[in-house]
Design an enzyme around this catalytic site. Sequence first.
Site: not given
Length: 202
Positions: A33, A35
């Site tokens: 991922d 952020d």
Amino acid sequence: MPVTLPSCGVYERPEDAHRLFEGYDPRRALFLDRDGVINADHGYVHRPEDTEWIPGVFNLCRVAIDVGALIIVVTNQAGIARGYYSEQQFLDYTGWVHGQFASHEIVLQATCYCPHHPDAPDPALRLCSCRKPLPGMILEAARRYRIDLGASALLGDKPWDVQAGQAAGVGLNLRFDPNAMAEPGVVRTMQEAGQVLHRFFE
């Protein structure tokens, strides 16, 4: 007739598009991922000056590189759907991120991104097959790069990251949470994540 839902976008740096590892077919991958895993989640980050790298993320990526695994970013980008920044602004920023990793001798093979959100002002951006917890971004990467999902790993910071990995059949799904209590499937530092990944990839 069945309705075909929009799928994710994919960014590759032109100079890295050909740099697939030979001798690992089907390939393993580390899905990250963005952020909250690669950079601190300050909310809709899309400019270099707002970027704060998560400590240890570059060393974590080297664990994957050392075993010949591809590194692929899978990121929901509701900011595009909400109109906070354009898709081109996102792509420009993503190119900068890939360049920063390249300066650490780390190739991000691709960033798969979902530009959709159920509350998007534009109805065309509301429905899709890729927004996590749906597995569309991971499945697209697997198709594109011939990835063995069962031999691959994912690291996210939200439950829906893990859910997407599980739905896609990823072999190891970890959640990164520096404030969590010790529990299976949760890592609190990038060093801890690297140790788990090393054991899994052995």
